[in-house]
Design a protein around this motif. Structure first.
Motif, PDB file in Angstrom:
ATOM      1  N   THR A 201      14.797   3.184  -1.031  1.00 29.43           N
ATOM      2  CA  THR A 201      16.005   3.741  -1.401  1.00 29.43           C
ATOM      3  C   THR A 201      17.227   3.289  -1.229  1.00 29.43           C
ATOM      4  N   GLY A 202      18.420   3.254  -1.533  1.00 27.77           N
ATOM      5  CA  GLY A 202      19.315   2.794  -0.802  1.00 27.77           C
ATOM      6  C   GLY A 202      19.381   0.615  -1.234  1.00 27.77           C
ATOM      7  N   SER A 203      18.400   0.500  -1.771  1.00 28.20           N
ATOM      8  CA  SER A 203      18.351  -1.065  -1.345  1.00 28.20           C
ATOM      9  C   SER A 203      18.993  -1.867  -2.459  1.00 28.20           C
ATOM     10  N   GLY A 204      19.701  -0.982  -3.898  1.00 27.54           N
ATOM     11  CA  GLY A 204      20.682  -1.891  -4.860  1.00 27.54           C
ATOM     12  C   GLY A 204      20.270  -1.470  -5.885  1.00 27.54           C
ATOM     13  N   LYS A 205      19.193  -1.048  -6.060  1.00 26.79           N
ATOM     14  CA  LYS A 205      18.420  -1.187  -7.821  1.00 26.79           C
ATOM     15  C   LYS A 205      19.353  -1.444  -8.728  1.00 26.79           C
ATOM     16  N   THR A 206      20.382   0.051  -8.574  1.00 27.71           N
ATOM     17  CA  THR A 206      21.193  -0.108 -10.018  1.00 27.71           C
ATOM     18  C   THR A 206      22.561  -0.627  -9.441  1.00 27.71           C
TER      19      THR A 206
ATOM     20  N   ARG B 226      17.609  -1.733   2.475  1.00 34.65           N
ATOM     21  CA  ARG B 226      19.233  -1.575   2.114  1.00 34.65           C
ATOM     22  C   ARG B 226      20.437  -2.620   2.235  1.00 34.65           C
ATOM     23  N   ALA B 227      20.859  -2.157   0.798  1.00 37.15           N
ATOM     24  CA  ALA B 227      22.011  -2.804   0.859  1.00 37.15           C
ATOM     25  C   ALA B 227      23.220  -2.282   1.664  1.00 37.15           C
ATOM     26  N   GLY B 228      24.279  -3.138   1.738  1.00 36.01           N
ATOM     27  CA  GLY B 228      25.807  -3.238   2.747  1.00 36.01           C
ATOM     28  C   GLY B 228      24.715  -2.597   3.952  1.00 36.01           C
ATOM     29  N   VAL B 229      25.693  -1.694   4.040  1.00 34.28           N
ATOM     30  CA  VAL B 229      25.460  -2.062   5.638  1.00 34.28           C
ATOM     31  C   VAL B 229      25.128  -0.851   6.123  1.00 34.28           C
TER      32      VAL B 229
ATOM     33  N   GLY C 132      21.800   8.595   5.855  1.00 32.53           N
ATOM     34  CA  GLY C 132      21.144   7.682   6.465  1.00 32.53           C
ATOM     35  C   GLY C 132      22.045   6.498   4.911  1.00 32.53           C
ATOM     36  N   ARG C 133      23.119   7.161   3.721  1.00 29.76           N
ATOM     37  CA  ARG C 133      23.100   6.244   3.517  1.00 29.76           C
ATOM     38  C   ARG C 133      24.580   5.390   3.575  1.00 29.76           C
ATOM     39  N   ALA C 134      25.111   5.355   4.596  1.00 32.83           N
ATOM     40  CA  ALA C 134      26.665   4.827   4.850  1.00 32.83           C
ATOM     41  C   ALA C 134      26.635   4.539   6.240  1.00 32.83           C
TER      42      ALA C 134
END
Ligand code: ADP
Ligand code: ZN
Ligand code: ZN
Length: 736
Positions: A231-236, A385-388, A591-593
């Motif tokens: 989740t939140g790895s940047g699939k979209t 997860r992508a980004g930070v 924890g998405r940010a």
């Protein structure tokens, strides 16, 4: 078989019969007709609309007795060859009458005999000269003068209906056109481009870049990808860039999401990043909007189509890429009538059309993981997860012997306080709406039960009602026990409504939202509540799976799963998989940010191997173990299932029918096929009907398919079939 001088039209008519019907072409038509056109035919004592599937030179029926088609409704096929082929494949695979499959894959607005054209989208408006003209220019044509005036008052143009209402007929329009005053315009133009300028894409991390490269390299050829990203790895983000490449190559992209996944949030993201307006297709739309989007996809003017399950059937002029998001989601399988899997259909279609397909999930179904292992799908993984953002940490909270406040343990409450004090948002998940799942008599232990189902009634305090969540029936809350007369009736257990009250008591100053089916009944309400949650106006988010799926809440730092135990001891062999998916999906909301997320799972079974494994090693490890168990037990994906269900108000009829169906099986080749049942369904009574089922299990899919093809179409000939409602479910997602 008789040879006939005229062409025989083989037509699929919406009816429960597993066959095509032969007709002769209408007399006045001499040109050859192409499969995929709609025709109006006499059927029984009335008329109906069917689809031409094939033409033939011969018929089983005496040509003198064949009826003629009344009218051909389309000049060119409404359904292109790939959709017709998919319908034929699906009818055979899922054992459903082709006429009903085809009727179901057309938008409702085109199932009748009206013309299937973009509705209300062609408008008449004045040209430059028309705008400048005055009524003085047509003194001898008062009707034209009136029309001119009318159109001058409608600078955006008028539809044919509007003009008709105003008494402006075609001859006046022709006259105005002849003077160069009038032109037509299409309002569907919004489907082609949005005014938005595409916003910049983030630079991809190596795993994302590798995924996008693999997908774009498969352009113009069939390849299935399993995009397995936490989740939140940047699939979209991967979808967006793969779609951008597809659009740049002048192809259309089709994206299927689960029912709850099609949110305004997601649409905005697609619109902004790609700079085009997606054509949307889902069941909540009005019929003419649906038809317009469908026709725009078919014509190729819609370049990006976003839809739920049924959008798998939308015709595309230049298909280039298919995407199924949250491919594990049970809502991708239709659970009534024609029981098809949108995901599996689309894989078939990708193969037929020669285009790549991407199945994405943070918690892939065991079926898809198995396909990836077997090399049928290419496995693309996004492990971080992508980004930070970093992965949340999961922990079990042992609630045995704890004093629970409406299901909330002291430890969970303390953690909530800490996160709220630090400015975080808290998401609480409880997959049970209403106030309490049970109403119990304290004196005699009577429990409020649904009269029509084998189920307890749920107490809804706010509406002062007892409701059945299975059949929808409801009744007032009794003031005293119907058995012993005692007035001490107590709600047992907690649903979201009750937890909401406890939260208001514990955190009176903290704004909260509750998101479940009851709180979002009004149109637009779900969007409102989700917006409050996303903006951070609400600090505590409480909800059922409606809240848990797909959303991105950047401020959530703590997720509390109030009960993970429901799925641990279920009879359904998929319960463990569903529970693991649910826990990981809910956990993924935190924890998405920048701030790391924490996930607490309340349980009475802190030593349960499934929970321990999930917390310690995550979904991939769970999946490996679960696949090994399925293999040992001979269950899907290592075998194939077909479930015959029957129900009736007469309590004995379903089993009688199933025994007859089973006896019929004895006359056939059953090598490699096991039969489980007939048995009562796990919920034996629902909505006043008794239910039973017969399960077929086969290692070899083709064998099962051959058997079903012989067996199912003639089940309706069984005498006992008349007393029941029966259905066949191939690849059932649940056994209830
Ligand atoms: P998923 O679909 O896997 O849940 P998303 O594509 O929604 O993940 O990405 C999660 C968040 O990370 C989003 O806010 C997105 O904008 C951001 N994101 C995705 N890819 C990147 C990247 N390469 N660099 C920075 N941020 C990214
Ligand atoms: Zn009682
Ligand atoms: Zn009920």
């Amino acid at each position: 078989m008789r040879l006939v001088s005229e062409t025989i039209l083989r037509i699929a008519v919406p009816s429960p019969l597993f066959r095509l019907f032969d007709y002769l072409p209408p007399r006045e038509i001499t040109a050859p007709l192409h499969p995929g056109v709609r025709v109006q035919v006499p059927f029984g004592r009335s008329r109906t609309v069917g689809i031409l599937v094939a033409t033939s030179r011969s018929s089983e029926i005496d040509p003198a007795r064949l009826k003629r088609v009344h009218a051909v409704l389309d000049t060119e096929p409404l359904l292109p060859a790939d959709i017709l082929a998919m319908a034929q494949w699906a009818a055979a695979y899922y054992q459903h009458p082709l006429g009903e499959v085809l009727a179901g894959c057309l938008p409702v607005a085109s199932r009748g005999d009206q013309s299937a054209e973009v509705r209300g989208t062609t408008v008449w408006c004045l040209t430059h000269t028309g705008i400048e003209a005055t009524t003085a220019d047509c003194t001898r044509a008062p009707q034209q003068a009136r029309a001119l005036e009318f159109l001058q008052h409608h600078p955006d143009g008028c539809s044919r209906e509007q003009l008709n209402e105003a008494g402006i007929g075609p001859h006046i329009l022709r006259a105005l056109s002849a003077r160069g005053w009038l032109k037509t315009r299409t309002r569907a133009a919004t489907l082609i481009a949005s005014s938005a300028v595409p916003s910049a894409a983030p630079s991809l991390n190596p795993a994302q870049a590798a995924a996008v490269d693999a997908i774009t390299a498969a352009r113009d050829q069939y390849q299935s990808f399993l995009l397995d990203g936490v989740t939140g790895s940047g699939k979209t983000e991967v979808y967006l860039q793969a779609i951008a490449a597809c659009l740049a190559a002048d192809r259309q992209a089709l994206v299927i999401v689960p029912e709850i996944g099609l949110t305004p949030q997601l649409l905005t993201r697609f619109r902004q990043r790609l700079g085009i307006e997606p054509a949307v297709l889902h069941s909540g739309m009005n019929e003419s909007d649906r038809l317009n989007a469908w026709l725009a996809a078919r014509a190729g003017t819609a370049r990006l189509i976003l839809g739920t399950r049924s959008a798998a059937w939308v015709p595309l002029a230049q298909p280039g890429l298919f995407i199924v998001d949250e491919e594990h989601d049970a809502s991708l399988k239709q659970q009534e009538g024609f029981r098809y899997s949108a995901r599996d259909l689309l894989v078939w279609r990708a193969h037929r059309d020669g285009v790549p397909i991407v199945l994405g999930s943070a918690t892939p179904s065991l079926e898809s993981l198995h396909n990836a292992r077997q090399g049928r799908y290419r496995h693309l993984s996004l492990p971080e997860r992508a980004g930070v953002a970093s992965a949340p940490s999961l922990r079990l909270l042992d609630v045995r012997n704890q004093k629970l406040d409406e299901g909330l343990s002291p430890a969970l409450l303390a953690h909530m306080r800490k996160h709220l004090d630090q400015g975080g948002q808290v998401l609480l998940f409880l997959n049970r709406r209403g106030f309490a799942p049970t109403l119990l008599c304290h004196a005699c232990s009577w429990v409020a039960e649904c009269r029509r189902c084998d189920a307890h009634l749920t107490l809804h305090q706010r509406h002062r009602l007892l409701r059945c969540h299975h059949c929808g029936s409801q009744q007032p809350i009794p003031v005293q026990c119907p058995t012993c007369g005692c007035a001490d009736l107590r709600p047992l257990g907690a649903g979201t409504e009750r937890v909401e009250q406890a939260l208001e008591r514990n955190f009176p100053a903290v704004p909260q939202v509750r998101i479940d089916r009851d709180s979002t009944r009004r149109k637009g309400r779900l969007e409102d509540l989700l917006a409050q949650a996303t903006r951070g106006d609400a600090r505590i988010l409480l909800g059922t799976q409606m809240l848990a799926k797909g959303h991105h809440f950047p401020g959530v730092t703590l997720v509390g799963i109030m009960e993970a135990d429901q799925g641990l001891f279920s009879a359904d062999f998929r319960a463990g998989e569903r529970l693991a998916q649910m826990v990981i999906q809910v956990a993924g909301r935190s924890g998405r940010a920048e701030r790391p997320g924490e996930v607490l799972i309340q349980t009475h079974h802190p030593d349960h191997p499934l929970l321990l494994q999930l917390v310690a090693a995550g979904y991939p490890a769970f999946a490996v173990a679960a696949l090994a168990e399925r293999e040992a037990a001979g269950l899907p994906p290592f075998s194939n299932l077909a479930l015959l269900r029957a129900e009736a108000t007469d309590a004995r009829a379903p089993e009688q029918f199933l025994y007859a169906a089973s006896a019929d099986l004895d006359t056939r080749t059953l090598t490699g096929i096991e039969r489980w049942g007939p048995v009562p369904s796990p919920m034996e009574r629902r909505a006043g009907r008794t239910r039973a089922q017969l399960l077929l299990v086969a290692r070899d899919r083709k064998r099962l398919q051959r058997l079903l093809a012989e067996w199912v179409p003639q089940l309706s000939n069984l005498k006992s079939a008349r007393k029941v409602r029966w259905s066949i479910d191939v690849d059932p997602v649940d056994l209830f």
